[in-house]
Design a protein around this motif. Structure first.
Motif, PDB file in Angstrom:
ATOM      1  N   VAL A 232      67.297  54.279  33.353  1.00 28.29           N
ATOM      2  CA  VAL A 232      67.807  53.896  34.666  1.00 28.29           C
ATOM      3  C   VAL A 232      68.190  52.422  34.680  1.00 28.29           C
ATOM      4  CG1 VAL A 232      65.540  53.328  35.641  1.00 28.29           C
ATOM      5  CG2 VAL A 232      67.360  54.089  37.159  1.00 28.29           C
ATOM      6  N   PHE A 233      69.167  52.098  35.517  1.00 30.78           N
ATOM      7  CA  PHE A 233      69.599  50.718  35.742  1.00 30.78           C
ATOM      8  C   PHE A 233      69.619  50.519  37.250  1.00 30.78           C
ATOM      9  CE2 PHE A 233      72.431  47.213  36.401  1.00 30.78           C
ATOM     10  CZ  PHE A 233      72.258  46.404  35.289  1.00 30.78           C
ATOM     11  N   PHE A 234      69.015  49.425  37.719  1.00 30.20           N
ATOM     12  CA  PHE A 234      68.949  49.141  39.144  1.00 30.20           C
ATOM     13  C   PHE A 234      69.948  48.059  39.513  1.00 30.20           C
ATOM     14  CE2 PHE A 234      64.734  50.885  38.239  1.00 30.20           C
ATOM     15  CZ  PHE A 234      64.680  51.879  39.208  1.00 30.20           C
ATOM     16  N   ASP A 235      70.780  48.348  40.508  1.00 31.54           N
ATOM     17  CA  ASP A 235      71.707  47.364  41.050  1.00 31.54           C
ATOM     18  C   ASP A 235      71.068  46.690  42.260  1.00 31.54           C
ATOM     19  OD1 ASP A 235      74.155  47.732  39.435  1.00 31.54           O
ATOM     20  OD2 ASP A 235      74.081  49.763  40.247  1.00 31.54           O
ATOM     21  N   GLY A 236      71.407  45.417  42.474  1.00 36.02           N
ATOM     22  CA  GLY A 236      70.894  44.701  43.639  1.00 36.02           C
ATOM     23  C   GLY A 236      69.383  44.578  43.651  1.00 36.02           C
ATOM     24  N   LEU A 237      68.786  44.319  42.497  1.00 38.01           N
ATOM     25  CA  LEU A 237      67.331  44.251  42.372  1.00 38.01           C
ATOM     26  C   LEU A 237      66.797  42.970  43.005  1.00 38.01           C
ATOM     27  CD1 LEU A 237      65.071  45.992  41.114  1.00 38.01           C
ATOM     28  CD2 LEU A 237      65.330  44.660  39.029  1.00 38.01           C
ATOM     29  N   GLU A 238      65.724  43.098  43.782  1.00 35.31           N
ATOM     30  CA  GLU A 238      65.055  41.969  44.425  1.00 35.31           C
ATOM     31  C   GLU A 238      63.563  42.017  44.142  1.00 35.31           C
ATOM     32  OE1 GLU A 238      65.651  42.191  48.620  1.00 35.31           O
ATOM     33  OE2 GLU A 238      67.730  41.550  48.502  1.00 35.31           O
ATOM     34  N   VAL A 239      62.974  40.837  44.035  1.00 30.44           N
ATOM     35  CA  VAL A 239      61.521  40.702  43.920  1.00 30.44           C
ATOM     36  C   VAL A 239      61.014  40.180  45.260  1.00 30.44           C
ATOM     37  CG1 VAL A 239      59.641  39.468  42.771  1.00 30.44           C
ATOM     38  CG2 VAL A 239      61.608  40.250  41.445  1.00 30.44           C
ATOM     39  N   ARG A 240      59.977  40.816  45.793  1.00 25.01           N
ATOM     40  CA  ARG A 240      59.374  40.397  47.057  1.00 25.01           C
ATOM     41  C   ARG A 240      57.906  40.061  46.805  1.00 25.01           C
ATOM     42  NH1 ARG A 240      62.169  43.758  51.893  1.00 25.01           N
ATOM     43  NH2 ARG A 240      64.296  43.354  51.198  1.00 25.01           N
ATOM     44  N   PRO A 241      57.600  38.754  46.727  1.00 22.39           N
ATOM     45  CA  PRO A 241      56.205  38.366  46.504  1.00 22.39           C
ATOM     46  C   PRO A 241      55.362  38.538  47.771  1.00 22.39           C
ATOM     47  CG  PRO A 241      57.642  36.439  46.505  1.00 22.39           C
ATOM     48  CD  PRO A 241      58.502  37.622  46.736  1.00 22.39           C
ATOM     49  N   TYR A 242      54.074  38.769  47.571  1.00 16.66           N
ATOM     50  CA  TYR A 242      53.125  38.869  48.679  1.00 16.66           C
ATOM     51  C   TYR A 242      51.743  38.474  48.163  1.00 16.66           C
ATOM     52  CZ  TYR A 242      52.043  43.416  46.573  1.00 16.66           C
ATOM     53  OH  TYR A 242      51.701  44.408  45.700  1.00 16.66           O
ATOM     54  N   VAL A 243      50.836  38.166  49.075  1.00 14.25           N
ATOM     55  CA  VAL A 243      49.476  37.765  48.715  1.00 14.25           C
ATOM     56  C   VAL A 243      48.581  38.997  48.721  1.00 14.25           C
ATOM     57  CG1 VAL A 243      47.478  36.367  49.374  1.00 14.25           C
ATOM     58  CG2 VAL A 243      49.788  35.466  49.680  1.00 14.25           C
ATOM     59  N   VAL A 244      47.835  39.165  47.643  1.00 10.11           N
ATOM     60  CA  VAL A 244      46.872  40.259  47.521  1.00 10.11           C
ATOM     61  C   VAL A 244      45.488  39.643  47.672  1.00 10.11           C
ATOM     62  CG1 VAL A 244      45.929  42.053  46.023  1.00 10.11           C
ATOM     63  CG2 VAL A 244      48.370  41.507  45.931  1.00 10.11           C
ATOM     64  N   ASP A 245      44.767  40.087  48.696  1.00  9.05           N
ATOM     65  CA  ASP A 245      43.416  39.585  48.927  1.00  9.05           C
ATOM     66  C   ASP A 245      42.472  40.778  48.934  1.00  9.05           C
ATOM     67  OD1 ASP A 245      41.105  38.297  49.609  1.00  9.05           O
ATOM     68  OD2 ASP A 245      41.873  37.446  51.471  1.00  9.05           O
ATOM     69  N   ASN A 246      41.680  40.899  47.886  1.00 10.83           N
ATOM     70  CA  ASN A 246      40.772  42.036  47.756  1.00 10.83           C
ATOM     71  C   ASN A 246      39.450  41.828  48.486  1.00 10.83           C
ATOM     72  OD1 ASN A 246      42.676  43.358  46.236  1.00 10.83           O
ATOM     73  ND2 ASN A 246      41.875  42.608  44.301  1.00 10.83           N
ATOM     74  N   GLY A 247      39.328  40.770  49.232  1.00 14.45           N
ATOM     75  CA  GLY A 247      38.141  40.578  50.044  1.00 14.45           C
ATOM     76  C   GLY A 247      37.077  39.681  49.441  1.00 14.45           C
ATOM     77  N   GLY A 248      36.725  39.840  48.199  1.00 16.08           N
ATOM     78  CA  GLY A 248      35.631  39.067  47.641  1.00 16.08           C
ATOM     79  C   GLY A 248      36.052  38.024  46.626  1.00 16.08           C
ATOM     80  N   GLY A 249      37.165  38.236  46.005  1.00 14.39           N
ATOM     81  CA  GLY A 249      37.574  37.329  44.942  1.00 14.39           C
ATOM     82  C   GLY A 249      38.640  36.362  45.384  1.00 14.39           C
ATOM     83  N   ARG A 250      39.306  35.826  44.412  1.00  7.53           N
ATOM     84  CA  ARG A 250      40.388  34.904  44.685  1.00  7.53           C
ATOM     85  C   ARG A 250      41.655  35.684  45.004  1.00  7.53           C
ATOM     86  NH1 ARG A 250      40.350  30.865  39.690  1.00  7.53           N
ATOM     87  NH2 ARG A 250      41.789  29.703  40.984  1.00  7.53           N
ATOM     88  N   PRO A 251      42.364  35.286  46.049  1.00  9.75           N
ATOM     89  CA  PRO A 251      43.650  35.941  46.311  1.00  9.75           C
ATOM     90  C   PRO A 251      44.610  35.690  45.149  1.00  9.75           C
ATOM     91  CG  PRO A 251      42.949  34.620  48.185  1.00  9.75           C
ATOM     92  CD  PRO A 251      42.025  34.310  47.054  1.00  9.75           C
ATOM     93  N   ARG A 252      45.524  36.611  44.959  1.00 10.37           N
ATOM     94  CA  ARG A 252      46.515  36.467  43.901  1.00 10.37           C
ATOM     95  C   ARG A 252      47.881  36.841  44.462  1.00 10.37           C
ATOM     96  NH1 ARG A 252      48.079  41.328  41.816  1.00 10.37           N
ATOM     97  NH2 ARG A 252      46.761  43.110  42.267  1.00 10.37           N
TER      98      ARG A 252
END
Length: 140
Positions: free
Chosen positions: A94-114
């Motif tokens: 497969v080949f994706f046209d118009g590809l975008e990356v959308r960053p977000y914060v992952v916070d699992n509650g006890g550790g460091r957010p990533r």
């Protein structure tokens, strides 16, 4: 300059060794509007189009095990159709046209957010195939 929101990335930058469809194209559930008895498909905030997801395999042998399969979201009025499986191949390239990356914060509650990220595409097609009219008009 600070980056906000999503940013464009070329398919070959995201998948330098290629990508393969390994699952079905499925509608994304809107968890806020759906009930146990009634499924409501999530709509894209920017376009209002229904959102679909497809699971892909990153063919890069150096990719970490946890990064080998990922989901790409596609906003489209109808369910996108993945490319055909090539002769002798177990998966569909497969080949994706118009590809975008959308960053977000992952916070699992006890550790460091990533920082996590999601991938969105305008359309998908066979590698070397003709881009869809929607993605070629977006490039202009």
């Amino acid at each position: 300059m600070a980056l906000t929101g999503s940013f464009r990335i070329g398919h070959d930058e995201a998948f330098p060794m290629g990508a393969f469809v390994v699952g079905e194209v499925e509608p994304i559930r809107d968890f806020d509007k759906s009930t146990r008895e009634r499924f409501v498909q999530q709509l894209d905030r920017e376009t209002g189009l229904p959102l679909w997801s497809v699971t892909v395999l990153d063919a890069d042998p150096a990719a970490r095990k946890s990064d080998k399969t990922l989901t790409v979201k596609i906003a489209a009025p109808h369910q996108p159709v993945p490319p055909e499986t090539g002769p002798g191949m177990p998966f569909r390239p497969v080949f994706f046209d118009g590809l975008e990356v959308r960053p977000y914060v992952v916070d699992n509650g006890g550790g460091r957010p990533r920082i996590g990220y999601s991938l969105r595409a305008a359309s998908m097609r066979a590698p070397g195939g003709k881009p869809s009219p929607r993605s070629s008009s977006e490039a202009a």
